[in-house]
Design an enzyme around this catalytic site. Structure first.
Site, PDB file in Angstrom:
ATOM      1  N   LYS A 173      39.808   7.356 -17.763  1.00 16.43           N
ATOM      2  CA  LYS A 173      41.087   6.877 -18.306  1.00 16.43           C
ATOM      3  C   LYS A 173      42.255   7.273 -17.404  1.00 16.43           C
ATOM      4  O   LYS A 173      42.306   8.387 -16.897  1.00 16.43           O
ATOM      5  CB  LYS A 173      41.305   7.485 -19.693  1.00 16.43           C
ATOM      6  CG  LYS A 173      40.251   7.066 -20.694  1.00 16.43           C
ATOM      7  CD  LYS A 173      40.395   7.789 -22.008  1.00 16.43           C
ATOM      8  CE  LYS A 173      40.091   9.260 -21.906  1.00 16.43           C
ATOM      9  NZ  LYS A 173      39.974   9.918 -23.212  1.00 16.43           N
ATOM     10  N   THR A 204      52.330  10.224 -27.115  1.00 14.73           N
ATOM     11  CA  THR A 204      50.958   9.838 -26.759  1.00 14.73           C
ATOM     12  C   THR A 204      49.927  10.766 -27.409  1.00 14.73           C
ATOM     13  O   THR A 204      48.810  10.893 -26.921  1.00 14.73           O
ATOM     14  CB  THR A 204      50.755   9.875 -25.227  1.00 14.73           C
ATOM     15  OG1 THR A 204      51.047  11.212 -24.775  1.00 14.73           O
ATOM     16  CG2 THR A 204      51.644   8.891 -24.506  1.00 14.73           C
ATOM     17  N   GLY A 206      47.000  11.798 -29.307  1.00 25.20           N
ATOM     18  CA  GLY A 206      45.835  11.125 -29.892  1.00 25.20           C
ATOM     19  C   GLY A 206      45.433   9.821 -29.225  1.00 25.20           C
ATOM     20  O   GLY A 206      44.611   9.077 -29.768  1.00 25.20           O
ATOM     21  N   THR A 207      45.959   9.535 -28.030  1.00 24.51           N
ATOM     22  CA  THR A 207      45.589   8.275 -27.365  1.00 24.51           C
ATOM     23  C   THR A 207      44.088   8.234 -27.041  1.00 24.51           C
ATOM     24  O   THR A 207      43.440   7.195 -27.214  1.00 24.51           O
ATOM     25  CB  THR A 207      46.377   8.071 -26.044  1.00 24.51           C
ATOM     26  OG1 THR A 207      46.352   9.297 -25.315  1.00 24.51           O
ATOM     27  CG2 THR A 207      47.792   7.646 -26.285  1.00 24.51           C
ATOM     28  N   GLY A 208      43.562   9.367 -26.580  1.00 21.78           N
ATOM     29  CA  GLY A 208      42.144   9.404 -26.204  1.00 21.78           C
ATOM     30  C   GLY A 208      41.242   9.205 -27.419  1.00 21.78           C
ATOM     31  O   GLY A 208      40.259   8.451 -27.366  1.00 21.78           O
ATOM     32  N   CYS A 209      41.582   9.872 -28.530  1.00 24.33           N
ATOM     33  CA  CYS A 209      40.788   9.749 -29.765  1.00 24.33           C
ATOM     34  C   CYS A 209      40.821   8.303 -30.236  1.00 24.33           C
ATOM     35  O   CYS A 209      39.802   7.729 -30.639  1.00 24.33           O
ATOM     36  CB  CYS A 209      41.384  10.629 -30.875  1.00 24.33           C
ATOM     37  SG  CYS A 209      41.555  12.352 -30.408  1.00 24.33           S
TER      38      CYS A 209
HETATM   39  N1  ATP Z   1      51.977   5.791 -21.386  1.00 24.54           N
HETATM   40  C1  ATP Z   1      50.896   5.002 -21.520  1.00 24.54           C
HETATM   41  N2  ATP Z   1      51.011   3.664 -21.426  1.00 24.54           N
HETATM   42  C2  ATP Z   1      49.945   2.848 -21.570  1.00 24.54           C
HETATM   43  N3  ATP Z   1      48.692   3.301 -21.818  1.00 24.54           N
HETATM   44  C3  ATP Z   1      48.515   4.619 -21.899  1.00 24.54           C
HETATM   45  C4  ATP Z   1      49.598   5.560 -21.763  1.00 24.54           C
HETATM   46  N4  ATP Z   1      49.105   6.823 -21.928  1.00 24.54           N
HETATM   47  C5  ATP Z   1      47.787   6.679 -22.162  1.00 24.54           C
HETATM   48  N5  ATP Z   1      47.418   5.358 -22.128  1.00 24.54           N
HETATM   49  C6  ATP Z   1      46.078   4.808 -22.357  1.00 24.54           C
HETATM   50  O1  ATP Z   1      45.536   5.451 -23.490  1.00 24.54           O
HETATM   51  C7  ATP Z   1      44.138   5.635 -23.334  1.00 24.54           C
HETATM   52  C8  ATP Z   1      43.826   7.130 -23.441  1.00 24.54           C
HETATM   53  O2  ATP Z   1      44.095   7.705 -22.189  1.00 24.54           O
HETATM   54  P1  ATP Z   1      44.526   9.198 -21.887  1.00 24.54           P
HETATM   55  O3  ATP Z   1      44.311   9.410 -20.427  1.00 24.54           O
HETATM   56  O4  ATP Z   1      45.879   9.433 -22.453  1.00 24.54           O
HETATM   57  O5  ATP Z   1      43.454   9.959 -22.755  1.00 24.54           O
HETATM   58  P2  ATP Z   1      43.394  11.473 -23.144  1.00 24.54           P
HETATM   59  O6  ATP Z   1      44.106  12.295 -22.155  1.00 24.54           O
HETATM   60  O7  ATP Z   1      41.968  11.772 -23.406  1.00 24.54           O
HETATM   61  O8  ATP Z   1      44.167  11.464 -24.515  1.00 24.54           O
HETATM   62  P3  ATP Z   1      44.609  12.708 -25.415  1.00 24.54           P
HETATM   63  O9  ATP Z   1      46.045  12.893 -25.072  1.00 24.54           O
HETATM   64  O10 ATP Z   1      44.418  12.178 -26.796  1.00 24.54           O
HETATM   65  O11 ATP Z   1      43.712  13.851 -25.079  1.00 24.54           O
HETATM   66  C9  ATP Z   1      43.788   5.025 -21.981  1.00 24.54           C
HETATM   67  O12 ATP Z   1      43.402   3.685 -22.150  1.00 24.54           O
HETATM   68  C10 ATP Z   1      45.110   5.115 -21.225  1.00 24.54           C
HETATM   69  O13 ATP Z   1      45.165   4.197 -20.172  1.00 24.54           O
HETATM   70  C1  HMH Z   2      41.310  17.632 -33.324  1.00 22.96           C
HETATM   71  C2  HMH Z   2      41.757  17.135 -31.995  1.00 22.96           C
HETATM   72  N1  HMH Z   2      40.911  16.387 -31.255  1.00 22.96           N
HETATM   73  C3  HMH Z   2      41.303  15.915 -30.049  1.00 22.96           C
HETATM   74  C4  HMH Z   2      42.556  16.201 -29.552  1.00 22.96           C
HETATM   75  C5  HMH Z   2      42.938  15.675 -28.173  1.00 22.96           C
HETATM   76  O1  HMH Z   2      44.119  15.053 -28.136  1.00 22.96           O
HETATM   77  C6  HMH Z   2      43.418  16.980 -30.354  1.00 22.96           C
HETATM   78  N2  HMH Z   2      44.662  17.305 -29.962  1.00 22.96           N
HETATM   79  N3  HMH Z   2      42.989  17.427 -31.564  1.00 22.96           N
END
Ligand code: ATP
Ligand code: HMH
Length: 260
Positions: A173, A204, A206-209
């Site tokens: 990602k 942002t 929770g974007t990954g979840c």
């Molecule tokens: N500012 C943004 N604009 C557009 N897409 C984004 C942005 N930030 C994250 N994404 C998208 O959101 C999804 C999750 O990516 P990200 O790299 O943020 O995951 P993560 O770091 O695991 O998330 P978390 O912050 O929940 O741990 C991907 O598809 C990424 O491209």
């Molecule tokens: C419970 C939980 N899972 C995943 C993440 C990653 O964003 C978080 N902040 N909290």
């Protein structure tokens, strides 16, 4: 109705973890279920505490779910302890779980460690072989590959290192990039880009979840892997573009943006 299970940590502030997963599933019209591996006390500004459930209790939750409402897909998120990872792997094998999306959560958006150092090996050895797709962000891909990622070529090298011990799809990602939000899918030596426009939104959490749950929801509905990722990417972009602004730190997304 299609059914999806999340195995992850609870976020009491509702932006990440189990809560983000269930909201994402509801927005996709699938029936969401959850096995909680840990409770976190956190909000948009950071993680204040973590309380892990016991292996027995996590296994009990999985038994209750799999023997009653069988999930069409499974998403795995924050599971920080070795014995919990082993317990999950045992149950997923016992019940023949399918469509497994593994988000190797290591650190929260706010910088707190969510995976014990000694659990990374277990994650790779016992859980990765069961997953159809893993969705590391760039820092996670660095830990999993040992490659320091600065360029697109570094991403490819990292994916090929991960590919030495993981046979499924690797979605790297790009949310941590500054210029775009492109994600890269690597599978058996092939690479595909999922283009994303960077949304200027500090919120942002929770974007990954959300992305991994959206992919799991699409797989449960019968989409193939690439379509599931494409649909997931569109969902996350829409949820970010909505511009919801809650809390004092990096706030959550709006999962209900399609209903407006
Ligand atoms: N500012 C943004 N604009 C557009 N897409 C984004 C942005 N930030 C994250 N994404 C998208 O959101 C999804 C999750 O990516 P990200 O790299 O943020 O995951 P993560 O770091 O695991 O998330 P978390 O912050 O929940 O741990 C991907 O598809 C990424 O491209
Ligand atoms: C419970 C939980 N899972 C995943 C993440 C990653 O964003 C978080 N902040 N909290």
């Amino acid at each position: 109705m299609k059914t999806v299970l999340t195995i992850a940590g609870s976020d009491c502030s509702g932006g990440a973890g189990i809560q983000a997963d269930l909201k994402t599933m509801a927005a996709h019209g699938v029936y969401g279920m959850s096995a909680i591996a840990a409770l976190t006390a956190q909000n948009t500004t950071g993680v204040a505490g973590i309380y892990h459930v016991s292996r027995d209790f996590l296994e009990q939750q999985l038994d209750c779910i799999f023997t009653d409402i069988y999930p069409d897909a499974v998403k795995i998120g924050m599971v920080s302890e070795k014995e919990l990872i082993e317990g999950i792997a045992g149950k997923l094998k016992q019940y023949g779980a399918k469509n497994i999306v593994l988000d190797p959560v290591m650190v929260s958006t706010s910088g707190s460690r969510l995976l014990s150092g000694d659990a990374i090996g277990t994650l790779k050895e016992v859980l990765f072989p069961l997953a159809d797709i893993i969705t590391p962000n760039v820092p996670e891909a660095e830990v999993l590959s040992g490659v320091s990622i600065r360029t697109k070529e570094d991403m490819e090298e990292a994916a090929s290192k991960i590919g030495e011990y993981f046979d499924g799809y690797i979605l790297m990602k790009g949310g941590h990039s500054v210029e775009d939000a492109n994600d890269y899918l690597f599978y058996h030596g092939k690479k595909k880009m999922f283009r994303g426009t960077r949304v200027e939104n500090e919120n942002t959490h929770g974007t990954g979840c959300t992305l991994s749950s959206a992919i799991a929801s699409n797989l449960a509905m019968g989409c193939d892997m690439e379509t599931s990722i494409q649909n997931g990417k569109e969902y996350i972009t829409g949820a970010l573009l909505d511009g919801l602004d809650l809390g004092k730190g990096s706030g959550p997304l709006n999962h209900m943006y399609r209903l407006k």
